[in-house]
Design an enzyme around this catalytic site. Structure first.
Site, PDB file in Angstrom:
ATOM      1  CB  CYS A 160      -0.975   0.027   1.166  1.00  0.00           C
ATOM      2  SG  CYS A 160      -1.466  -1.570   1.806  1.00  0.00           S
ATOM      3  NE  ARG A 212       1.856  -9.422   5.042  1.00  0.00           N
ATOM      4  CZ  ARG A 212       0.582  -9.383   4.688  1.00  0.00           C
ATOM      5  NH1 ARG A 212      -0.258 -10.280   5.220  1.00  0.00           N
ATOM      6  NH2 ARG A 212       0.130  -8.482   3.843  1.00  0.00           N
ATOM      7  CD  GLN A 255      -0.825  -8.692   0.169  1.00  0.00           C
ATOM      8  OE1 GLN A 255      -0.216  -7.630   0.118  1.00  0.00           O
ATOM      9  NE2 GLN A 255      -1.812  -8.908   0.998  1.00  0.00           N
ATOM     10  CG  ASP A 279      -1.908  -5.264  -2.703  1.00  0.00           C
ATOM     11  OD1 ASP A 279      -3.096  -5.134  -2.398  1.00  0.00           O
ATOM     12  OD2 ASP A 279      -0.965  -5.155  -1.908  1.00  0.00           O
ATOM     13  CG  HIS A 314      -3.396  -0.180  -3.154  1.00  0.00           C
ATOM     14  ND1 HIS A 314      -2.258  -0.909  -3.391  1.00  0.00           N
ATOM     15  CD2 HIS A 314      -3.812  -0.496  -1.897  1.00  0.00           C
ATOM     16  CE1 HIS A 314      -1.986  -1.629  -2.311  1.00  0.00           C
ATOM     17  NE2 HIS A 314      -2.907  -1.417  -1.391  1.00  0.00           N
ATOM     18  CE  LYS A 326     -11.851  -8.108   7.157  1.00  0.00           C
ATOM     19  NZ  LYS A 326     -10.786  -9.060   7.284  1.00  0.00           N
ATOM     20  CG  HIS A 374      -6.222  -1.423   0.886  1.00  0.00           C
ATOM     21  ND1 HIS A 374      -4.880  -1.167   1.051  1.00  0.00           N
ATOM     22  CD2 HIS A 374      -6.875  -0.488   1.596  1.00  0.00           C
ATOM     23  CE1 HIS A 374      -4.732  -0.121   1.846  1.00  0.00           C
ATOM     24  NE2 HIS A 374      -5.923   0.314   2.197  1.00  0.00           N
TER      25      HIS A 374
HETATM   26 ZN   LIG Z   1      -3.222  -2.201   0.440  1.00  0.00          ZN
END
Ligand SMILES: [Zn+2]
Length: 399
Positions: free
Chosen positions: A102, A131, A149, A151, A153, A232, A278
């Site tokens: 992000c 992580r 990921q 991802d 945005h 979410k 996200h």
């Molecule tokens: Zn994010």
């Protein structure tokens, strides 16, 4: 009992080893090594993802995996996520390895002045994140310390949020359907400890709920289980063994734009704050692969199989012809191997079956003379003699 047998057989770590897809090594616990065949599957997943996102109006970006510490202090990760992060020091400056993509996307959004006309901006990133997980909890591709990921945005105006959510719901459905997955949808609302203004929360929750209802999607309500920065929608896919896995997610966020001072110039010429969405569809490429390996029991559909056709010459005299067949199949885009070992045909068939190759082409004297192949399908056996052209058409119609 039979369940346990199934689970044993479908352990993705064992299948991963048997089919030569990936490895775990003590040199990098929780950070999988991908073998060439595993990379084929991975690339298929990533290419599919890129194609679908490009069509859906996303722009692909790539942000650094390591950025200075002050960025992570600003994003709140330093305070809330420190224990799960890895750090480094370069030229006497502190850096952190990203656990999420992000902040990088926000830096790009903020890199120039934005107008209301530019929105929505949809940045998609296959982001490699790290992580820290306890070593005892690591498990093949399912629980790892480094993963990618899928991802994205989305920076949108408030009046665009509903449509954006709708588009994401459609994209999720389109992609999951390709694997034959059905899925459950969960809406999670404001937790006890939340950031931001109550009014914004209520509005955001209402718009998520409205979109789900307008699209006629069945969902369950998970009250108080939202992220601290916004509500979410989570997607739980159901695999062929009846297990459910949380993969996709859509999260509304009003905090990030606030923290990083994201803005756009509205039609009234005044700066406004965009809403950030996200979202992920696979969740993690690695974990999604683990789920696929067990879901298909290693017998991947033709488009996803690392090797799609195995050509099995009956005797050494048929090897040249086998390579001719291979070249013709490769010309039309198939992934092919020739088993040219000096072994009995029965053994070659058994081993191709064990490798779960979707199709086999047995070639001997007759096939060589007729420019044909004896086609076999994994688990189904002999499909009879076919001219090479017919066999190619047959495979193409199976894709
Ligand atoms: Zn994010």
């Amino acid at each position: 009992m039979s369940n346990q047998g199934n689970d044993m057989k479908r352990n993705h770590r064992e299948l991963g080893q048997q089919l030569e897809l990936f490895m775990s090594m003590e040199e990098a616990p929780g950070m999988p090594f991908f073998l060439p065949k595993g990379m084929v599957i991975r690339n298929q997943l990533e290419n599919l993802w890129k194609e679908k996102h490009q069509k859906a109006g996303y722009q692909e970006i790539k942000t650094p995996i390591m950025m200075k510490q002050h960025l992570w202090e600003q994003s709140g990760h330093w305070d809330h996520y420190h224990e799960n992060m890895y750090f480094s020091n370069i030229d006497e400056q502190n850096y952190a390895i990203k656990p999420m993509s992000c902040p990088g996307a926000v830096l790009l959004y903020n890199s120039k002045r934005r107008s209301y006309r530019e929105l929505p901006i949809r940045y998609a990133e296959l982001g490699l994140v790290h992580r820290h997980e306890l070593s005892g909890s690591l498990n093949g591709l399912l629980r790892v310390r480094s993963f990618t990921q899928d991802d994205a945005h989305i920076f949108a105006r408030e009046d665009q949020v509903k449509d954006e959510i709708k588009h994401v719901l459609e994209l999720v459905d389109e992609i999951y359907s390709l694997f034959g997955f059905s899925y459950k949808v969960e809406l999670s609302t404001r937790p006890e400890k939340y950031m931001g203004v109550l009014e914004k929360w209520n509005k955001a929750e209402a718009s998520l709920q409205q979109v789900l209802e307008e699209k006629g999607i069945d969902y369950s309500l998970n009250e108080g289980d939202g992220a601290f920065y916004g509500p979410k929608i989570d997607f739980h896919i159901l695999d062929s063994l009846g297990r459910s896995w949380q993969c996709g997610t859509i999260q509304l966020d009003f905090q990030f734009p606030e923290k990083f001072g994201c803005a756009y110039i509205g039609d009234d010429n005044k700066p406004q704050q965009p809403i950030m969405i996200h979202r992920a569809i696979y969740g993690s490429i690695e974990r999604f692969m683990a789920i696929l390996i067990e879901h298909f029991d290693g017998s991947f559909p033709l488009w996803l199989a690392p090797i799609q056709v195995s050509i099995l010459p009956i005797a050494q005299a048929h090897i040249d012809y086998s390579y001719q067949v291979k070249a013709e199949l490769e010309k039309v885009g198939f992934r092919v191997e020739v088993d040219d070992r000096n072994e009995k045909i029965g053994l070659k068939i058994r081993e191709a079956e064990k490798q779960k190759v979707p199709f086999m082409m047995v070639v001997g004297q007759k096939e060589m003379e007729n420019h044909s192949v004896a086609l076999r399908k994994h688990k189904e056996g002999n499909l009879g003699d076919k001219s090479l052209d017919d066999a190619i058409h047959f495979l193409q119609s199976d894709m």
